[in-house]
Design an enzyme around this catalytic site. Structure first.
Site, PDB file in Angstrom:
ATOM      1  N   HIS A 156       0.807  -1.227   0.000  1.00 22.12           N
ATOM      2  CA  HIS A 156       0.000   0.000   0.000  1.00 22.12           C
ATOM      3  C   HIS A 156       0.834   1.268   0.000  1.00 22.12           C
ATOM      4  O   HIS A 156       0.295   2.358  -0.193  1.00 22.12           O
ATOM      5  CB  HIS A 156      -0.933  -0.010   1.213  1.00 22.12           C
ATOM      6  CG  HIS A 156      -1.983  -1.069   1.129  1.00 22.12           C
ATOM      7  ND1 HIS A 156      -3.249  -0.837   0.637  1.00 22.12           N
ATOM      8  CD2 HIS A 156      -1.952  -2.389   1.455  1.00 22.12           C
ATOM      9  CE1 HIS A 156      -3.952  -1.955   0.667  1.00 22.12           C
ATOM     10  NE2 HIS A 156      -3.193  -2.911   1.154  1.00 22.12           N
ATOM     11  N   ASP A 364       4.008   9.178  -1.398  1.00 17.81           N
ATOM     12  CA  ASP A 364       2.839   8.460  -0.900  1.00 17.81           C
ATOM     13  C   ASP A 364       2.487   7.331  -1.862  1.00 17.81           C
ATOM     14  O   ASP A 364       2.635   7.485  -3.085  1.00 17.81           O
ATOM     15  CB  ASP A 364       1.639   9.406  -0.776  1.00 17.81           C
ATOM     16  CG  ASP A 364       0.787   9.115   0.444  1.00 17.81           C
ATOM     17  OD1 ASP A 364       0.869   7.997   0.975  1.00 17.81           O
ATOM     18  OD2 ASP A 364       0.038  10.014   0.873  1.00 17.81           O
TER      19      ASP A 364
END
Length: 462
Positions: A156, A364
């Site tokens: 993730h 991110d």
């Protein structure tokens, strides 16, 4: 349809209370369709740890299985290797990484014990799906126990370039163990390509094309599967009582002024000090915004045991005081810095009342706040998204104003563009992004990964 076993650091919830993120909702829906197990850590520390009681909770076709860890496991596996070593390395922050052999040993130990506790629950036809950087080595341990089931992994957070990952002691061993998975999913094409490059360049593997690599006797798929949200459901949150209450509060607070919204955990990867400095530059370079535009930053604390997180919170509080002291007026506060969390329905209301969504991480994996902000907007009068080029979301949200978060001048200029953008352009940009996030939702993400895994495994087994 075979059962699904999901493994992640934390489990659930199985009921959507408005606090669960898109990942949890997608996994729960998938588990309810297939039946199966969601396995992970209770979040608790006990003397027995992974050897203690297996906590089970059944909800129709889904069983939640959780185990404790010991204080040593918590210190070495979770706070140590996962958050003091892997997290900074994977976010390109070698300067913050701590390399300690005890941490690495604790990480391997907990992966071994989780595999051992999961093993008795695995049936021959089960499909196993493991999540995130806590369990890079889980499949290798299951293979050592002669588990032959199809096993997928999804990361993730970012996967860095080989030149960065190579700085991690025993990086080759870690990636070699990852090859025990049949399919490895990443948030972006860049992350997937970085993994394939590492296999080829550092493990002397072969790029087979079509997102496949082979090395150490294994052939795996390493492919991008950008995670989404249920955009249409999130858009409906704005009609909830929580959302309406928060919309009314924000509207009263602003009194006709404009608001920029940021929502992030306190984390050095999120670029919050850089964001505050960019907002200060907006007030410097475009003085017409003084008294008219404020920044609301929602920033729940995280990992308070790690010194770098304490440092960044102190820095943010200092910057808030400095900027507010410099620019505030009797009836206007430039920055509202809230170190608490809000449920997703309340956030939907805050997003809707904000003229600009500011999502500027330094690095991110995806960043679902960007998608939630877009989903919450008024179709007849949408706001504008300002998005870091280093957020995974930027790969599929080109209509946002894409910025370099390290440049205060560039972010300030983009904020000024967003605040003054004509209605026609705002709506055109918003509509393109909204339609795309509706098509590329969390459920489609989960089904794509599991479909590819089963197709690949069937072909491999034939």
């Amino acid at each position: 349809m075979s059962r699904l076993i999901v493994v992640s650091n934390r489990v659930g919830p199985l009921k959507d209370s408005g606090k669960a993120g898109g990942l949890a909702v997608a996994l729960v829906d998938t588990l309810r369709q297939t039946g199966g197990i969601w396995f992970g850590w209770t979040g608790k520390v006990s003397e027995e740890g992974t050897f203690g009681l297996l906590h089970e909770e059944k909800h129709r076709k889904v069983v939640m299985q959780q185990i404790d860890i010991t204080q040593q496991d918590y210190d070495e596996f979770y706070i140590g290797y996962a958050n003091r070593t892997l997290w900074p390395v994977l976010h390109y922050r070698l300067d913050l990484a701590e390399f300690d052999r005890r941490y690495e040993e604790g990480y391997r130990r907990v992966n071994e014990r989780f595999a051992a506790r999961l093993h008795p629950s695995i049936q021959p036809d089960d499909t196993i799906w493991v999540h995130d950087y806590h369990f890079f080595g889980l499949a290798a341990q299951l293979r050592a126990m002669e588990v032959e089931n199809p096993i997928a992994f999804f990361l993730h957070i970012p996967f860095p370039a080989p030149e960065i990952l190579a700085a991690l002691p025993n990086a080759e061993s870690l990636v070699r163990r990852m090859l025990a998975y049949d399919l490895i999913g990443f948030q972006t094409e860049r992350d997937a390509a970085n993994f394939r490059r590492f296999v080829v360049e550092e493990l002397q593997g072969e790029d087979l094309g079509n997102d496949r690599v082979s090395a150490v006797g294994r052939e795996v798929i390493a492919r991008a599967y950008p995670i989404g949200i249920d955009a249409e459901s999130f858009a409906q949150f704005v009609h909830s009582a929580d959302a309406r209450r928060h919309m009314a509060r924000v509207e009263k607070l602003l009194d006709g002024r404009q608001q920029i919204i940021g929502v992030d955990r306190i984390d050095y990867s999120k670029g919050l000090p850089e964001r505050f400095k960019a907002f200060e530059r907006l007030l410097e370079d475009y003085p017409e915004n003084r008294g008219q535009v404020s920044l609301m930053q929602v920033a729940p604390p995280s990992r308070s045991e790690v010194d770098s997180y304490v440092d960044i919170r102190n820095e943010l509080e200092h910057l808030t005081g400095h900027i507010n002291g410099r620019f505030a007026d009797l009836d206007w506060t430039p920055i509202r810095f809230l170190t608490r969390s809000f449920n997703r329905k309340a956030l939907a209301g805050v997003y809707r009342e904000s003229k600009v969504g500011l999502v500027t991480p330094l690095r991110d994996g995806m960043n679902l706040v960007a998608k939630e902000y877009v989903a919450a907007q008024r179709p007849e009068d949408p706001g504008v998204l300002v998005l870091s080029r280093f957020a995974g979301a930027a790969e599929r949200m080109k209509e946002a104003l894409i910025v370099n978060p390290h440049s205060a001048e560039e972010v300030a200029a983009a904020l000024q563009t967003a605040l003054t953008m004509p209605w026609e352009e705002r709506r055109e940009r918003w509509l393109a992004m909204y339609e795309r996030i509706c098509e590329e939702g969390a459920h489609e993400w989960a089904q794509a990964i599991l479909s590819d895994l089963r197709t690949e495994f069937a072909a491999y087994s034939a």
